[in-house]
Design a protein around this motif. Structure first.
Motif, mmCIF file in Angstrom:
data_model
loop_
_atom_site.group_PDB
_atom_site.id
_atom_site.type_symbol
_atom_site.label_atom_id
_atom_site.label_comp_id
_atom_site.label_asym_id
_atom_site.label_seq_id
_atom_site.Cartn_x
_atom_site.Cartn_y
_atom_site.Cartn_z
ATOM 1 N N LYS A 199 -49.173 -26.643 30.229
ATOM 2 C CA LYS A 199 -49.416 -27.270 31.531
ATOM 3 C C LYS A 199 -50.644 -28.180 31.503
ATOM 4 C CE LYS A 199 -47.267 -23.721 34.431
ATOM 5 N NZ LYS A 199 -47.468 -22.760 35.531
ATOM 6 N N LYS A 200 -51.479 -27.997 30.492
ATOM 7 C CA LYS A 200 -52.641 -28.873 30.348
ATOM 8 C C LYS A 200 -52.203 -30.339 30.255
ATOM 9 C CE LYS A 200 -56.575 -29.825 27.300
ATOM 10 N NZ LYS A 200 -57.255 -29.500 26.023
ATOM 11 N N PHE A 201 -50.995 -30.554 29.757
ATOM 12 C CA PHE A 201 -50.484 -31.911 29.578
ATOM 13 C C PHE A 201 -50.478 -32.686 30.891
ATOM 14 C CE2 PHE A 201 -46.699 -34.789 29.349
ATOM 15 C CZ PHE A 201 -47.202 -35.673 28.403
ATOM 16 N N HIS A 202 -50.051 -32.042 31.982
ATOM 17 C CA HIS A 202 -50.040 -32.757 33.274
ATOM 18 C C HIS A 202 -51.216 -32.394 34.161
ATOM 19 C CE1 HIS A 202 -48.065 -28.996 34.702
ATOM 20 N NE2 HIS A 202 -48.591 -29.308 35.858
ATOM 21 N N GLU A 203 -51.826 -31.243 33.938
ATOM 22 C CA GLU A 203 -52.973 -30.852 34.762
ATOM 23 C C GLU A 203 -54.242 -31.615 34.366
ATOM 24 O OE1 GLU A 203 -51.612 -26.271 35.869
ATOM 25 O OE2 GLU A 203 -53.037 -26.626 34.233
ATOM 26 N N ASP A 204 -54.352 -31.950 33.087
ATOM 27 C CA ASP A 204 -55.482 -32.733 32.586
ATOM 28 C C ASP A 204 -54.952 -34.114 32.203
ATOM 29 O OD1 ASP A 204 -57.617 -33.880 31.281
ATOM 30 O OD2 ASP A 204 -58.056 -32.151 30.010
ATOM 31 N N ILE A 205 -54.921 -35.025 33.170
ATOM 32 C CA ILE A 205 -54.340 -36.356 32.941
ATOM 33 C C ILE A 205 -55.037 -37.083 31.807
ATOM 34 C CG2 ILE A 205 -54.079 -38.660 33.938
ATOM 35 C CD1 ILE A 205 -51.992 -36.804 34.913
ATOM 36 N N ARG A 206 -56.325 -36.887 31.674
ATOM 37 C CA ARG A 206 -57.062 -37.557 30.599
ATOM 38 C C ARG A 206 -56.527 -37.126 29.238
ATOM 39 N NH1 ARG A 206 -63.689 -37.634 29.894
ATOM 40 N NH2 ARG A 206 -63.740 -39.038 28.075
ATOM 41 N N PHE A 207 -56.329 -35.810 29.060
ATOM 42 C CA PHE A 207 -55.777 -35.326 27.792
ATOM 43 C C PHE A 207 -54.332 -35.776 27.630
ATOM 44 C CE2 PHE A 207 -52.991 -32.124 25.834
ATOM 45 C CZ PHE A 207 -53.463 -32.169 24.520
ATOM 46 N N GLY A 208 -53.529 -35.607 28.674
ATOM 47 C CA GLY A 208 -52.111 -35.943 28.578
ATOM 48 C C GLY A 208 -51.869 -37.401 28.254
ATOM 49 N N SER A 209 -52.569 -38.301 28.938
ATOM 50 C CA SER A 209 -52.381 -39.725 28.681
ATOM 51 C C SER A 209 -52.895 -40.110 27.301
ATOM 52 C CB SER A 209 -53.072 -40.557 29.762
ATOM 53 O OG SER A 209 -54.455 -40.276 29.813
ATOM 54 N N TRP A 210 -54.003 -39.471 26.871
ATOM 55 C CA TRP A 210 -54.494 -39.719 25.514
ATOM 56 C C TRP A 210 -53.448 -39.275 24.496
ATOM 57 C CZ3 TRP A 210 -54.959 -36.337 21.486
ATOM 58 C CH2 TRP A 210 -55.495 -36.877 20.306
ATOM 59 N N PHE A 211 -52.832 -38.110 24.711
ATOM 60 C CA PHE A 211 -51.865 -37.593 23.753
ATOM 61 C C PHE A 211 -50.640 -38.494 23.654
ATOM 62 C CE2 PHE A 211 -48.347 -34.703 22.539
ATOM 63 C CZ PHE A 211 -48.831 -34.310 21.293
ATOM 64 N N VAL A 212 -50.189 -39.027 24.789
ATOM 65 C CA VAL A 212 -49.063 -39.965 24.770
ATOM 66 C C VAL A 212 -49.427 -41.208 23.962
ATOM 67 C CG1 VAL A 212 -47.665 -41.517 26.184
ATOM 68 C CG2 VAL A 212 -48.018 -39.163 26.921
ATOM 69 N N SER A 213 -50.628 -41.737 24.179
ATOM 70 C CA SER A 213 -51.075 -42.922 23.444
ATOM 71 C C SER A 213 -51.200 -42.628 21.953
ATOM 72 C CB SER A 213 -52.410 -43.402 24.005
ATOM 73 O OG SER A 213 -52.908 -44.496 23.262
ATOM 74 N N TYR A 214 -51.780 -41.485 21.638
ATOM 75 C CA TYR A 214 -51.989 -41.089 20.230
ATOM 76 C C TYR A 214 -50.661 -40.939 19.497
ATOM 77 C CZ TYR A 214 -53.220 -37.918 16.350
ATOM 78 O OH TYR A 214 -53.355 -37.312 15.120
ATOM 79 N N THR A 215 -49.735 -40.210 20.096
ATOM 80 C CA THR A 215 -48.451 -39.987 19.425
ATOM 81 C C THR A 215 -47.580 -41.239 19.421
ATOM 82 O OG1 THR A 215 -47.634 -39.007 21.505
ATOM 83 C CG2 THR A 215 -48.396 -37.489 19.786
ATOM 84 N N SER A 216 -47.755 -42.106 20.426
ATOM 85 C CA SER A 216 -47.011 -43.377 20.421
ATOM 86 C C SER A 216 -47.385 -44.205 19.191
ATOM 87 C CB SER A 216 -47.304 -44.172 21.697
ATOM 88 O OG SER A 216 -46.778 -43.524 22.833
ATOM 89 N N LYS A 217 -48.660 -44.207 18.858
ATOM 90 C CA LYS A 217 -49.107 -44.933 17.664
ATOM 91 C C LYS A 217 -48.544 -44.292 16.397
ATOM 92 C CE LYS A 217 -53.346 -46.572 19.861
ATOM 93 N NZ LYS A 217 -54.833 -46.449 19.938
ATOM 94 N N LEU A 218 -48.450 -42.975 16.403
ATOM 95 C CA LEU A 218 -47.875 -42.285 15.239
ATOM 96 C C LEU A 218 -46.398 -42.635 15.084
ATOM 97 C CD1 LEU A 218 -49.477 -38.714 15.447
ATOM 98 C CD2 LEU A 218 -50.219 -40.674 14.075
ATOM 99 N N PHE A 219 -45.665 -42.720 16.200
ATOM 100 C CA PHE A 219 -44.263 -43.145 16.134
ATOM 101 C C PHE A 219 -44.151 -44.572 15.599
ATOM 102 C CE2 PHE A 219 -43.200 -39.815 19.442
ATOM 103 C CZ PHE A 219 -42.267 -39.144 18.660
ATOM 104 N N GLU A 220 -45.018 -45.437 16.087
ATOM 105 C CA GLU A 220 -44.962 -46.842 15.685
ATOM 106 C C GLU A 220 -45.251 -47.037 14.205
ATOM 107 O OE1 GLU A 220 -47.782 -48.565 18.306
ATOM 108 O OE2 GLU A 220 -46.505 -48.374 20.098
#
Length: 405
Positions: free
Chosen positions: A340-361
């Motif tokens: 739940k930290k993923f949506h409760e901590d927007i700073r962490f969640g949005s960072w994780f999306v950005s981080y993993t998006s770069k890994l996918f790319e």
């Protein structure tokens, strides 16, 4: 049911002439093209698969409301595929995480953006953009995915990654069907490994001491992403996987340095790991059960006297007490995962999306390559129900189940 692999052909479109290319397909009865102004009529009601009571089977419903008033950063996604997870059948069977009736399950999906809140990044999420998401806000039914439309915070949503081909075409790295099965496992894996190491800090050469990690359940959906994240962060010397040996080649392809057959006696597994890591194992992640977590805790007790850490996704080791879990002076620290930290901590969640998006790319992160797609040939949700039944009866190993809507 269809079986697909990630190396099947992807769909392409020419970047220089996107406006002349049919992008999405059809919404209701008319087809939309890129050169049209995005005027989409969102219906008041939608189809969904509901739980009416714990005792009754899942049933299709055509009168679920569609959320039209979006908050600042929310987007409305028309779902094309939904991922199937064990929690989707277990929550009904064992009566947890269901707080009212009728209830809609489903925690991940892929689809098309058809509406944006006022503060949504329009360049990142234009109308018709293809996205996938993991809904970790269980109590909010508008974020559930076993329905035609899902609302979610755009800051926590992934775009389908693309790359440009030498001939001038832009190609999706994978399709919506593969994207639908990423969210929950990836967020769980990220929550687990970020409990062990700080993913936001890059490894400093010659300064950081490489350490070893053991992962029990490497061929599970979560395990497959834990392996990839462990490799990508470059903070581990040895990535030891306890799993079925039949997946050895695939697990090593993803980043495992060693694979140990989980069907051996526990004593033999401990011996093999002691031989592989005479210096000891510093970290462990268990994806399977409290029994396997117990064995993994014994693995961590061997070797050096540094403080070790065990992250348990399913159950705590037998005999674990609250005191042992939280006492930082103990040799072994045991923690659970809070996705739940993923949506409760927007700073962490949005960072994780950005981080993993770069890994996918950069191809450091890939979807699970073996996919089972369950289609609805009759009523709405038929594919979901068939897929959940097979997932409960047979399970999935190094593969992902998704259903088309």
């Amino acid at each position: 049911m269809l079986k697909r692999r990630i190396d099947d052909p992807s769909y392409c479109f020419e970047e220089s002439s996107q406006k002349s290319v049919e992008k999405v397909g059809s919404f209701k009865s008319r087809r939309l093209f890129e050169n049209e102004s995005p005027s989409i009529i969102v219906p008041r009601f939608q189809k969904g698969l509901i739980i009416s009571t714990f005792e009754k089977d899942l049933v299709a419903c055509a009168s679920l409301p569609v959320t039209k008033q979006l908050k600042e950063y929310e987007i409305l996604v028309q779902n094309e595929y939904v991922g199937l997870n064990h929690v989707d059948w277990k929550s009904k069977k064992y009566r947890f995480n269901i707080y009212s009736f009728p209830w809609v399950n489903g925690r991940e999906c892929s689809g098309i953006v058809i509406k944006q809140g006022p503060k949504v990044d329009k360049k990142k999420f234009p109308i018709f953009s293809e996205v996938f998401l993991a809904s970790t806000s269980y109590r909010d039914l508008k974020t559930s995915t076993f329905q035609e439309y899902t609302v979610f915070d755009s800051r926590l949503v992934w775009r389908i990654p693309q790359h440009k081909l030498p001939i001038g075409l832009v190609q999706n790295k994978f399709g919506l069907e593969f994207a639908a099965g990423i969210g929950v496992a990836l967020v769980t894996a990220g929550s687990a490994i970020s409990t062990i190491v700080d993913l936001t800090v890059e490894v400093q050469k010659n300064n950081d001491k490489a350490q070893n990690i053991a992962i029990w359940g490497g061929s599970s959906s979560v395990g497959l992403y834990v392996i990839q994240l462990a490799k990508a962060c470059k903070k581990f010397d040895k990535i030891v996987i306890i799993s079925s040996s039949k997946h050895k080649d695939y697990l090593k392809e993803l980043g495992a340095t060693h694979v140990i057959d989980r069907f051996q006696p526990a004593e033999r597994i401990l011996e093999e790991i002691a031989d592989l890591c005479p210096e000891g194992v510093n970290y462990g992640i268990d994806v399977i059960s409290k029994e396997t977590a117990t064995v993994l805790s014994k693995i961590l007790e061997h070797g050096n006297t540094e403080t070790k850490k065990l992250v348990c996704i399913v159950g705590l080791p037998e005999g674990t007490t609250e005191c042992v879990r939280k006492n930082l002076k103990t040799k072994l620290i045991i923690e659970t995962v809070n996705i739940k930290k993923f949506h409760e901590d927007i700073r962490f969640g949005s960072w994780f999306v950005s981080y993993t998006s770069k890994l996918f790319e950069t191809d450091q992160l890939k979807p699970i390559k073996s996919l089972k797609v369950f289609k609805s040939l009759g009523s709405f949700g038929e594919g979901i129900m068939n897929g959940l039944k097979e997932l409960e009866d047979k399970g999935a190993s190094a593969e992902k189940f998704v259903a088309s809507l």
